[in-house]
Write a protein that holds these residues in place. Sequence first.
Motif, mmCIF file in Angstrom:
data_model
loop_
_atom_site.group_PDB
_atom_site.id
_atom_site.type_symbol
_atom_site.label_atom_id
_atom_site.label_comp_id
_atom_site.label_asym_id
_atom_site.label_seq_id
_atom_site.Cartn_x
_atom_site.Cartn_y
_atom_site.Cartn_z
ATOM 1 N N TYR A 1 -11.492 -5.406 5.168
ATOM 2 C CA TYR A 1 -11.883 -6.173 6.285
ATOM 3 C C TYR A 1 -12.200 -7.345 5.948
ATOM 4 C CZ TYR A 1 -12.230 -1.378 8.424
ATOM 5 O OH TYR A 1 -11.964 -0.199 8.762
ATOM 6 N N GLY A 2 -11.948 -8.295 6.967
ATOM 7 C CA GLY A 2 -12.763 -9.674 6.865
ATOM 8 C C GLY A 2 -11.846 -10.896 6.312
ATOM 9 N N HIS A 3 -10.438 -10.612 6.222
ATOM 10 C CA HIS A 3 -9.549 -11.625 5.692
ATOM 11 C C HIS A 3 -8.447 -11.463 6.885
ATOM 12 C CE1 HIS A 3 -7.995 -14.647 3.380
ATOM 13 N NE2 HIS A 3 -6.787 -13.855 3.404
ATOM 14 N N ALA A 4 -8.212 -12.565 7.491
ATOM 15 C CA ALA A 4 -7.124 -12.870 8.621
ATOM 16 C C ALA A 4 -5.887 -13.134 7.912
ATOM 17 C CB ALA A 4 -7.496 -13.545 9.740
ATOM 18 N N GLY A 5 -5.692 -13.591 6.595
ATOM 19 C CA GLY A 5 -4.778 -14.125 5.932
ATOM 20 C C GLY A 5 -3.642 -13.247 5.482
ATOM 21 N N LEU A 6 -2.374 -13.692 5.369
ATOM 22 C CA LEU A 6 -1.451 -12.683 4.883
ATOM 23 C C LEU A 6 -1.619 -11.942 3.450
ATOM 24 C CD1 LEU A 6 1.372 -11.499 5.880
ATOM 25 C CD2 LEU A 6 2.489 -13.473 4.766
ATOM 26 N N GLU A 7 -2.572 -12.543 2.792
ATOM 27 C CA GLU A 7 -2.780 -12.156 1.357
ATOM 28 C C GLU A 7 -3.302 -10.766 1.622
ATOM 29 O OE1 GLU A 7 -3.186 -16.547 1.646
ATOM 30 O OE2 GLU A 7 -4.091 -14.974 2.691
ATOM 31 N N ALA A 8 -4.067 -10.473 2.601
ATOM 32 C CA ALA A 8 -4.622 -9.024 2.701
ATOM 33 C C ALA A 8 -3.591 -8.211 2.897
ATOM 34 C CB ALA A 8 -5.682 -9.144 3.791
ATOM 35 N N ASP A 9 -2.653 -8.366 3.708
ATOM 36 C CA ASP A 9 -1.604 -7.412 4.108
ATOM 37 C C ASP A 9 -0.659 -7.163 2.820
ATOM 38 O OD1 ASP A 9 -1.059 -7.953 7.428
ATOM 39 O OD2 ASP A 9 -1.972 -9.560 6.530
ATOM 40 N N LEU A 10 -0.451 -8.348 1.862
ATOM 41 C CA LEU A 10 0.075 -8.106 0.731
ATOM 42 C C LEU A 10 -0.447 -7.363 -0.041
ATOM 43 C CD1 LEU A 10 2.614 -8.804 -0.818
ATOM 44 C CD2 LEU A 10 1.560 -11.025 -1.677
ATOM 45 N N GLU A 11 -1.698 -7.303 -0.244
ATOM 46 C CA GLU A 11 -2.547 -6.484 -1.245
ATOM 47 C C GLU A 11 -2.714 -5.000 -0.736
ATOM 48 O OE1 GLU A 11 -7.311 -6.240 -2.479
ATOM 49 O OE2 GLU A 11 -6.359 -8.505 -2.594
ATOM 50 N N VAL A 12 -2.704 -4.707 0.440
ATOM 51 C CA VAL A 12 -2.642 -3.686 0.855
ATOM 52 C C VAL A 12 -1.177 -2.755 0.615
ATOM 53 C CG1 VAL A 12 -2.551 -2.275 3.151
ATOM 54 C CG2 VAL A 12 -4.457 -3.488 2.680
ATOM 55 N N GLN A 13 -0.306 -3.781 0.912
ATOM 56 C CA GLN A 13 1.173 -3.246 0.527
ATOM 57 C C GLN A 13 1.242 -2.930 -1.010
ATOM 58 O OE1 GLN A 13 4.213 -5.356 2.741
ATOM 59 N NE2 GLN A 13 3.038 -5.400 4.743
ATOM 60 N N ASP A 14 0.766 -3.822 -1.664
ATOM 61 C CA ASP A 14 0.825 -3.580 -3.226
ATOM 62 C C ASP A 14 0.350 -2.249 -3.456
ATOM 63 O OD1 ASP A 14 2.340 -5.686 -4.044
ATOM 64 O OD2 ASP A 14 0.938 -6.841 -4.521
ATOM 65 N N LEU A 15 -0.994 -2.125 -2.879
ATOM 66 C CA LEU A 15 -1.625 -1.028 -3.294
ATOM 67 C C LEU A 15 -0.995 0.478 -2.945
ATOM 68 C CD1 LEU A 15 -5.587 -0.716 -2.973
ATOM 69 C CD2 LEU A 15 -4.134 1.282 -3.033
ATOM 70 N N ALA A 16 -0.330 0.230 -1.439
ATOM 71 C CA ALA A 16 0.363 1.418 -1.001
ATOM 72 C C ALA A 16 1.742 1.792 -1.926
ATOM 73 C CB ALA A 16 0.905 1.136 0.468
#
Length: 387
Positions: A130-145
């Motif tokens: 939560y709290g970050h609108a940039g693509l960096e958060a999407d990439l981090e979540v996909q990395d973790l997944a």
Amino acid sequence: MSSAWLLPEHIADVLPSQARRIEELRRELLDMARSYGCELVIPPLLEHLDSLLSGTGTGSEIKLFKLVDQLSGRSLGLRADTTPQVARIDAHLLNRQGVTRLCYCGPVAHTLPDGLNTSREPLQFGVEIYGHAGLEADLEVQDLALDALRRAGLQNVMLDLGDARLLQGVLDGIKLPAETLATLTAALAAKDMGTLAALAEGMPAAARDALLALPSLFGGREVLSEAASRLPAHPLVTAALDDLDRLAAQLTAVHPEVSLGFDLADLQGYAYYTGIRFAAYAEGCSDAVLRGGRYDEVGAAFGRRRPAVGFSLDLKTLVGLVSPTPLRAAVRAPWSEDASLRQAVRALREQGETVVCVLPGHEHEADEFDCDRELVREHAAWVVRAL
């Protein structure tokens, strides 16, 4: 004849071998999420119905088991998805500024199974940022997944990517009833050209042509270039295609073993997702083993609209797709009331060893442990000896 031992359809006990594998994987994935900076939360299994339905999009209520609270008389529900609860925790209980990373793992209950061989009581593991609108958060979540699937031992993974903003851009300025929009997204996912043509009739030519083009826009990364030439040059469409291309470049570099695919007409969860969405597929499973994406509206019902992105998976399904893990090594010990033996067993357990004491008359029974050593008495002392 009594049927007290029978369980409801699509509900099953988890027996020792599978339970061991599920628990080992649960611990490993939670530890991995912690290594990314995620904090563990444990929401309640049931809560007020309106809270569970907040921010989940259409079609969620049918999955919920409902009951009446005998204390308040209010309607309660057994959670069918943990994400709304985590959004409530972020919005009200934590109420932090900036980025919050949360993870969870617990059972959810569904009134209906998602497929022929699926459980109505998945064990849901998930991560939310939560709290970050940039693509960096999407990439981090996909990395973790993808790291989670790799840790589980899953091979030949295919990650399918799409974006809800594509349809938002195509339909910009066109008002459709919620029911019509649901029919439209279902027809896109099913590539039902007849229904799409009927729904698009009367729309502006650019929107109609784009809707009829979407079902053919699936395949590899080259689809993004084709989409840019066939879809309207709307800011939402352009941003979605640019973000998908950037993600593809990053994922290919970090996870070269993962196949990337794009199906720009697959808009499952359109009422829920606000941006990029993704799903992971693997051999042996007809449905996605993991789903996630961006859902920035999930906290709005709790009075705090925050950027949000995450994913979830069912540990029971995941464990069934990977090779069994080796049995845990253990020490076999005789049963006796001898104080020195009991002290030796206790010392081994305190050192982290598994010690299986063989009860009288059960010397030849198999169990869930690989007893590769035994505790024997030698010269008035108890010692561990290899079998």
